[in-house]
Design an enzyme around this catalytic site. Structure first.
Site, PDB file in Angstrom:
ATOM      1  N   ASP A  82       1.261   6.501   9.303  1.00  0.00           N
ATOM      2  CA  ASP A  82       0.192   5.639   9.807  1.00  0.00           C
ATOM      3  C   ASP A  82       0.168   5.560  11.326  1.00  0.00           C
ATOM      4  O   ASP A  82       1.197   5.376  11.953  1.00  0.00           O
ATOM      5  CB  ASP A  82       0.376   4.203   9.291  1.00  0.00           C
ATOM      6  CG  ASP A  82       0.273   4.097   7.779  1.00  0.00           C
ATOM      7  OD1 ASP A  82      -0.135   3.033   7.303  1.00  0.00           O
ATOM      8  OD2 ASP A  82       0.641   5.072   7.091  1.00  0.00           O
ATOM      9  N   HIS A 127      -2.888   3.890  12.827  1.00  0.00           N
ATOM     10  CA  HIS A 127      -3.669   2.662  12.997  1.00  0.00           C
ATOM     11  C   HIS A 127      -4.172   2.434  14.410  1.00  0.00           C
ATOM     12  O   HIS A 127      -3.952   1.382  15.003  1.00  0.00           O
ATOM     13  CB  HIS A 127      -2.856   1.448  12.530  1.00  0.00           C
ATOM     14  CG  HIS A 127      -2.839   1.286  11.052  1.00  0.00           C
ATOM     15  ND1 HIS A 127      -3.982   1.112  10.315  1.00  0.00           N
ATOM     16  CD2 HIS A 127      -1.819   1.280  10.167  1.00  0.00           C
ATOM     17  CE1 HIS A 127      -3.670   1.022   9.024  1.00  0.00           C
ATOM     18  NE2 HIS A 127      -2.366   1.118   8.909  1.00  0.00           N
ATOM     19  N   ASP A 137      -4.413   6.696   7.313  1.00  0.00           N
ATOM     20  CA  ASP A 137      -4.451   5.458   8.102  1.00  0.00           C
ATOM     21  C   ASP A 137      -4.448   5.737   9.606  1.00  0.00           C
ATOM     22  O   ASP A 137      -3.593   5.238  10.352  1.00  0.00           O
ATOM     23  CB  ASP A 137      -3.309   4.522   7.702  1.00  0.00           C
ATOM     24  CG  ASP A 137      -3.648   3.704   6.460  1.00  0.00           C
ATOM     25  OD1 ASP A 137      -2.934   2.740   6.151  1.00  0.00           O
ATOM     26  OD2 ASP A 137      -4.657   4.041   5.797  1.00  0.00           O
ATOM     27  N   ASP A 154      -8.244   1.531  12.259  1.00  0.00           N
ATOM     28  CA  ASP A 154      -8.134   0.092  11.994  1.00  0.00           C
ATOM     29  C   ASP A 154      -6.929  -0.544  12.673  1.00  0.00           C
ATOM     30  O   ASP A 154      -5.886   0.090  12.839  1.00  0.00           O
ATOM     31  CB  ASP A 154      -8.044  -0.209  10.479  1.00  0.00           C
ATOM     32  CG  ASP A 154      -9.411  -0.189   9.808  1.00  0.00           C
ATOM     33  OD1 ASP A 154      -9.471   0.013   8.596  1.00  0.00           O
ATOM     34  OD2 ASP A 154     -10.418  -0.385  10.532  1.00  0.00           O
ATOM     35  N   ARG A 155      -7.092  -1.793  13.007  1.00  0.00           N
ATOM     36  CA  ARG A 155      -6.070  -2.649  13.635  1.00  0.00           C
ATOM     37  C   ARG A 155      -5.836  -2.328  15.102  1.00  0.00           C
ATOM     38  O   ARG A 155      -5.923  -3.219  15.947  1.00  0.00           O
ATOM     39  CB  ARG A 155      -4.735  -2.594  12.879  1.00  0.00           C
ATOM     40  CG  ARG A 155      -4.827  -3.102  11.444  1.00  0.00           C
ATOM     41  CD  ARG A 155      -3.433  -3.254  10.866  1.00  0.00           C
ATOM     42  NE  ARG A 155      -3.437  -3.386   9.430  1.00  0.00           N
ATOM     43  CZ  ARG A 155      -3.608  -4.524   8.759  1.00  0.00           C
ATOM     44  NH1 ARG A 155      -3.820  -5.644   9.410  1.00  0.00           N
ATOM     45  NH2 ARG A 155      -3.581  -4.548   7.454  1.00  0.00           N
ATOM     46  N   ASN A 183      -5.672   4.722   2.792  1.00  0.00           N
ATOM     47  CA  ASN A 183      -6.519   3.662   2.236  1.00  0.00           C
ATOM     48  C   ASN A 183      -7.419   3.027   3.297  1.00  0.00           C
ATOM     49  O   ASN A 183      -8.417   2.365   2.972  1.00  0.00           O
ATOM     50  CB  ASN A 183      -5.698   2.593   1.496  1.00  0.00           C
ATOM     51  CG  ASN A 183      -4.766   1.827   2.408  1.00  0.00           C
ATOM     52  OD1 ASN A 183      -4.032   2.410   3.204  1.00  0.00           O
ATOM     53  ND2 ASN A 183      -4.774   0.517   2.290  1.00  0.00           N
ATOM     54  N   HIS A 184      -7.125   3.257   4.572  1.00  0.00           N
ATOM     55  CA  HIS A 184      -7.991   2.736   5.620  1.00  0.00           C
ATOM     56  C   HIS A 184      -9.080   3.724   6.037  1.00  0.00           C
ATOM     57  O   HIS A 184      -9.919   3.409   6.872  1.00  0.00           O
ATOM     58  CB  HIS A 184      -7.170   2.308   6.841  1.00  0.00           C
ATOM     59  CG  HIS A 184      -6.598   0.932   6.701  1.00  0.00           C
ATOM     60  ND1 HIS A 184      -7.207  -0.191   7.212  1.00  0.00           N
ATOM     61  CD2 HIS A 184      -5.496   0.497   6.050  1.00  0.00           C
ATOM     62  CE1 HIS A 184      -6.490  -1.260   6.899  1.00  0.00           C
ATOM     63  NE2 HIS A 184      -5.445  -0.869   6.199  1.00  0.00           N
ATOM     64  N   HIS A 189      -0.662   9.511   0.848  1.00  0.00           N
ATOM     65  CA  HIS A 189      -0.574   8.351   1.730  1.00  0.00           C
ATOM     66  C   HIS A 189       0.178   7.171   1.105  1.00  0.00           C
ATOM     67  O   HIS A 189       1.099   6.628   1.695  1.00  0.00           O
ATOM     68  CB  HIS A 189      -1.961   7.878   2.155  1.00  0.00           C
ATOM     69  CG  HIS A 189      -1.919   6.608   2.945  1.00  0.00           C
ATOM     70  ND1 HIS A 189      -1.506   6.568   4.254  1.00  0.00           N
ATOM     71  CD2 HIS A 189      -2.194   5.325   2.609  1.00  0.00           C
ATOM     72  CE1 HIS A 189      -1.531   5.324   4.688  1.00  0.00           C
ATOM     73  NE2 HIS A 189      -1.948   4.545   3.709  1.00  0.00           N
ATOM     74  N   ARG A 192      -0.941  -6.034  -3.140  1.00  0.00           N
ATOM     75  CA  ARG A 192      -1.990  -5.342  -2.408  1.00  0.00           C
ATOM     76  C   ARG A 192      -3.358  -5.542  -3.046  1.00  0.00           C
ATOM     77  O   ARG A 192      -4.370  -5.356  -2.419  1.00  0.00           O
ATOM     78  CB  ARG A 192      -1.713  -3.836  -2.414  1.00  0.00           C
ATOM     79  CG  ARG A 192      -0.394  -3.447  -1.819  1.00  0.00           C
ATOM     80  CD  ARG A 192      -0.597  -2.953  -0.449  1.00  0.00           C
ATOM     81  NE  ARG A 192       0.551  -2.176  -0.004  1.00  0.00           N
ATOM     82  CZ  ARG A 192       0.691  -1.746   1.230  1.00  0.00           C
ATOM     83  NH1 ARG A 192      -0.240  -2.016   2.116  1.00  0.00           N
ATOM     84  NH2 ARG A 192       1.743  -1.068   1.567  1.00  0.00           N
ATOM     85  N   HIS A 237       2.059   4.282   4.414  1.00  0.00           N
ATOM     86  CA  HIS A 237       1.449   3.067   3.853  1.00  0.00           C
ATOM     87  C   HIS A 237       2.230   1.785   4.087  1.00  0.00           C
ATOM     88  O   HIS A 237       1.659   0.704   4.082  1.00  0.00           O
ATOM     89  CB  HIS A 237       1.243   3.292   2.348  1.00  0.00           C
ATOM     90  CG  HIS A 237       0.316   2.326   1.677  1.00  0.00           C
ATOM     91  ND1 HIS A 237      -0.877   1.922   2.192  1.00  0.00           N
ATOM     92  CD2 HIS A 237       0.424   1.707   0.484  1.00  0.00           C
ATOM     93  CE1 HIS A 237      -1.483   1.091   1.353  1.00  0.00           C
ATOM     94  NE2 HIS A 237      -0.714   0.940   0.308  1.00  0.00           N
TER      95      HIS A 237
END
Lengths: 614, 162
Positions: free
Chosen positions: A177, A179, A206, A209-210, A238-239, A290, A341, A368
């Site tokens: 990830d 992010h 991922d 995001d964030r 998943n993002h 992932h 989750r 993840h």
């Protein structure tokens, strides 16, 4: 008895005793810090996962809104198109040639001094991008659109599962990830070299995001993907999902950086994300996905799934795709639903063993989950978690890592940590910074549920003393917030004890106060608005088609009505009208919703005090 | 009205504290912790055992066939006893200061980093290099490059109470 001991021997005896004392004391000091670091970690994770559960609720609200949207005023069909436009897949009305031409015809002003990409891309282009982003420049919308379009074309030919071999290269590097943390990606490239034929990479989802530089990250990753299609591989996370992006910041980032072309980019990204491969296999021995696996996963079946149809698993929860993107490993045997989750499974070592055996594999690499050291092994070394965003929760919270695999398939791990300050922090300082941040987040949760908490506290406090036992306090907080945390251990940081050793329960709200003077609303309503700020922001942004930051009072009223009825929150029309009108400063019938949301910010009083003293 | 200070209450409160501390390290939520975390848990509950003490405790807590994990059912009675008997009493600020003064043979009022390193990595229950480096990063005065142990002790004891 030793009357003739020399002073040296005596000193030696004493010095050993002194050393043991210091060592004993210091180890205890470190243990206390470790305890604090550990529960800080628990806090961050609990809040993060609780937030993801809320996501499912938001998703069902969108469906609700979609069904009811035609009742809202405004431009009728136009509005409905917008919502579907953002939530559902739309058949592309333009043909390939027309779209390509359209992008080519976008004029880039002379004054633009950022990179100008030319397709097919060359090393000059990727170098230009890296330099530009290091200088905080933005790539012009035209090139982003072209890049996304070419990426989409490229990914269409890819299968769901990519099969690679190590025989033509020394080692493959696998990253987890990111992010939106550009600094981490640049640090990886600095330590490990840029992608090339001799230096292949897999990025395990991922990317967005964030963090604040998600756009830059995907631009770089897609550029390298087009430049080195055989040596650069991206798995979906998943993002990589437009509904997640609405909530976790990527959509907002794109709309803010690209006011003209943002919406078209987001539309393209929906397709690009859904076209990302779901898995990579190295030498028919190592599986990389992932999230994880489940007892229902079969790679042959997975390769037949129509992945491009799953724009978002929150709208179309195809079981195998959800499992691959959302699952987490656990130490107990079996496979159970991942309630934490809200999607995917918890899979045990037996599930891993079974799947690896079924397909003749020896290792599963996944991401993840944030890990303190950047990576972690489990299931007897058959599962590796690799996470590449350092300082994910807070400065100093964790390292990032990447793993390299050569032909012998023995993993080598490399760790790093991006540091904002040049001064090295002591262990104590690092723990304090992260802990402070976690506690602030926790206090905000308490504030957001104040009414419910007070009602429950008062049920135990029959004599109205303002105090209840620690047990009772812990029980209430756990059941209202529904966060599985060590509340008794945390109590000293959150609430005060009275002289009789009981908890003064109102003290847990003392540190937080509303920020700016809020519109005339009841504390109850303020709380609810604070709790759902993020969701409201997303919805307002959807309604605000031209991104002016303004919506009409009528739209505001309708949105709020829908939202509150869906949540079962009782708010009467008059209150909402009064509130809306009091924020309509220009009295022109429109509301600046960012100002509105600002009013429901909170302030931590202790922080202010410290700043004033410091 | 119940007497809040009865022996039963004290035991229950103690056990709840133990349970909470245990839970922080119970990653799987199945009432087991990695045996390597036992030292941290015991110390975070206010005890100052030596490494040798820990060794004995762990031997008591491990299964017949060591699994690498310690179960809560075994941990609770052992830890309750330790807390109620107040074993492994705290080391006070004064005592800690005295220990440093003993090492400061020449009564300089400070210690050289090499001196302290020698004592703590070679005597008693030696520090690992990592432990030593970590302590030095907090203890060494960056300007004078010595350990002003009086200040260090005050700072650490203050930190510990926050």
């Amino acid at each position: 008895r030793g009357c003739s001991r020399s002073t040296r021997v005596l000193f030696h005896e004493y010095s050993i005793k002194a050393a043991i004392l210091i060592q004993r004391w210091y180890r205890r000091y470190v243990a206390r810090l470790e305890m604090r670091r550990r529960y800080t970690w628990n806090i961050f994770q609990s809040i993060e996962y609780a937030g993801e559960q809320d996501q499912l609720q938001l998703s069902s609200f969108f469906s609700f809104m979609l069904d009811n949207f035609t009742h809202m005023n405004g431009n009728g069909p136009g509005n409905k198109y917008l919502i579907s436009h953002l939530l559902d897949s739309v058949v592309d009305p333009l043909t390939e040639e027309v779209r390509q031409l359209k992008y080519e015809q976008i004029v880039v002003p002379e004054s633009y001094c950022g990179p100008r990409l030319s397709f097919p891309l060359s090393v000059t282009d990727t170098n230009a991008l890296l330099s530009a982003f290091k200088e905080e420049q933005t790539l012009h919308g035209k090139y982003v659109l072209q890049l996304l379009y070419e990426t989409k074309k490229f990914l269409k030919q890819m299968p769901n599962i990519i099969y690679l071999s190590t025989s033509y290269a020394k080692e493959i590097t696998i990253c987890g990830d990111l992010h939106g943390r550009l600094d981490d990606l640049l640090l990886i490239f600095y330590k490990n070299g840029l992608p090339s034929a001799e230096n292949p990479y897999i990025f395990n989802g991922d990317f967005v995001d964030r963090g604040k530089k998600s756009t830059e990250i995907i631009i770089i990753l897609f550029a390298f993907l087009l430049l080195y299609p055989d040596h650069m591989h991206l798995n979906r996370g998943n993002h990589e999902d437009h509904i997640m992006n609405l909530r976790y910041g990527f959509t907002r980032e794109v709309m803010q950086k690209y006011k003209t072309h943002g919406r078209e980019m987001l539309q393209l990204l929906q397709d690009v994300f859904s076209l990302l491969p779901l898995a990579t296999v190295i030498d028919n021995k190592v599986l990389i996905v992932h999230g994880g696996i489940s007892d229902k996963i079969d790679l042959d079946f997975l390769s037949t799934v129509e992945r491009h149809k799953v724009k978002s698993v929150l709208r179309l929860p195809k079981r195998s795709v959800v499992d691959i993107l959302w699952s987490d490993p656990k130490n107990q045997s079996g496979c159970s639903p991942n309630y934490f989750r809200g999607g995917g499974c918890y899979f045990g070592p037996d599930v891993t063993q079974a799947l690896l055996q079924k397909h003749g594999l020896c290792l599963l690499i996944r991401s993840h989950e944030c890990k303190q050291e950047g990576y972690e092994l489990c299931h007897n070394g058959q599962v590796i978690t690799i996470f590449s965003a350092s300082n994910y929760y807070e400065e100093g919270s964790n390292r990032g890592a990447y793993v390299k695999l050569g032909p012998e398939l023995v993993p080598r791990f490399f760790q790093y940590q991006v540091s904002r300050s040049t001064r090295k922090l002591t262990l104590h300082q690092r723990v304090c910074v992260a802990e402070g941040s976690a506690l602030r987040a926790l206090k905000e949760k308490l504030y957001a549920h104040r009414s419910d908490l007070m009602a429950a506290f008062q049920q135990y406090d029959i004599d109205n003393t303002g105090r209840i036992s620690t047990s009772e306090w812990a029980q209430v907080v756990e059941s209202v917030l529904r966060l599985d945390l060590p509340w008794r251990t945390l109590r000293p940081r959150l609430a005060r004890l009275g002289a009789d050793g009981n908890v003064e329960y109102e003290s847990c709200f003392e540190d937080i106060s509303p920020g700016e003077p809020i519109p005339p609303v009841t504390p109850n309503l303020a709380e609810t608005l604070y709790r759902y700020r993020t969701d409201l922001e997303i919805i307002f942004n959807i309604i605000d088609k031209d991104h002016s930051g303004q919506i009409s009072i009528e739209e505001f009223r309708q949105t709020w009505k829908l939202f509150s009825s869906h949540l079962g929150v009782a708010v009467d029309d008059q209150t909402i009208d009064d509130m809306a009108r009091s924020i309509d400063f220009n009295k022109d019938g429109s509301i600046d919703f960012n100002e509105f949301l600002e009013a429901f910010r909170v302030v931590h009083k202790l922080d202010i005090k410290e700043q004033q003293q410091g | 009205m119940a007497d809040k200070y009865s022996a039963d209450t004290i035991i229950t409160e103690t056990q709840k504290r133990i349970s909470n501390a245990f839970d922080v390290f119970d990653h799987e939520s199945n009432k087991t912790v990695d045996v390597r975390e036992i030292g941290t848990i015991i110390r975070s509950l206010g005890c100052f055992p030596s490494e040798a003490d820990l060794h004995d405790i762990i031997a008591e807590l491990e299964e017949e066939e060591p699994t690498g994990f310690v179960r809560y059912e075994k941990f609770l009675p052992t830890m309750t006893k330790i807390l109620l008997e107040r074993k492994f009493r705290p080391i006070t600020e004064d005592l800690l200061l005295q220990a440093f003064e003993v090492l400061d043979q020449q009564k300089k009022g400070h210690l050289e980093p090499e001196e302290l390193t020698k004592y703590l990595t070679q005597e008693g229950e030696p520090f690992t290099q990592e432990e030593m480096d970590e302590m030095l990063s907090a203890a060494v005065d960056p300007d004078k490059n010595v350990i002003l142990y009086k200040d260090f002790v005050s700072m650490m004891t203050f930190d510990d109470t926050r």
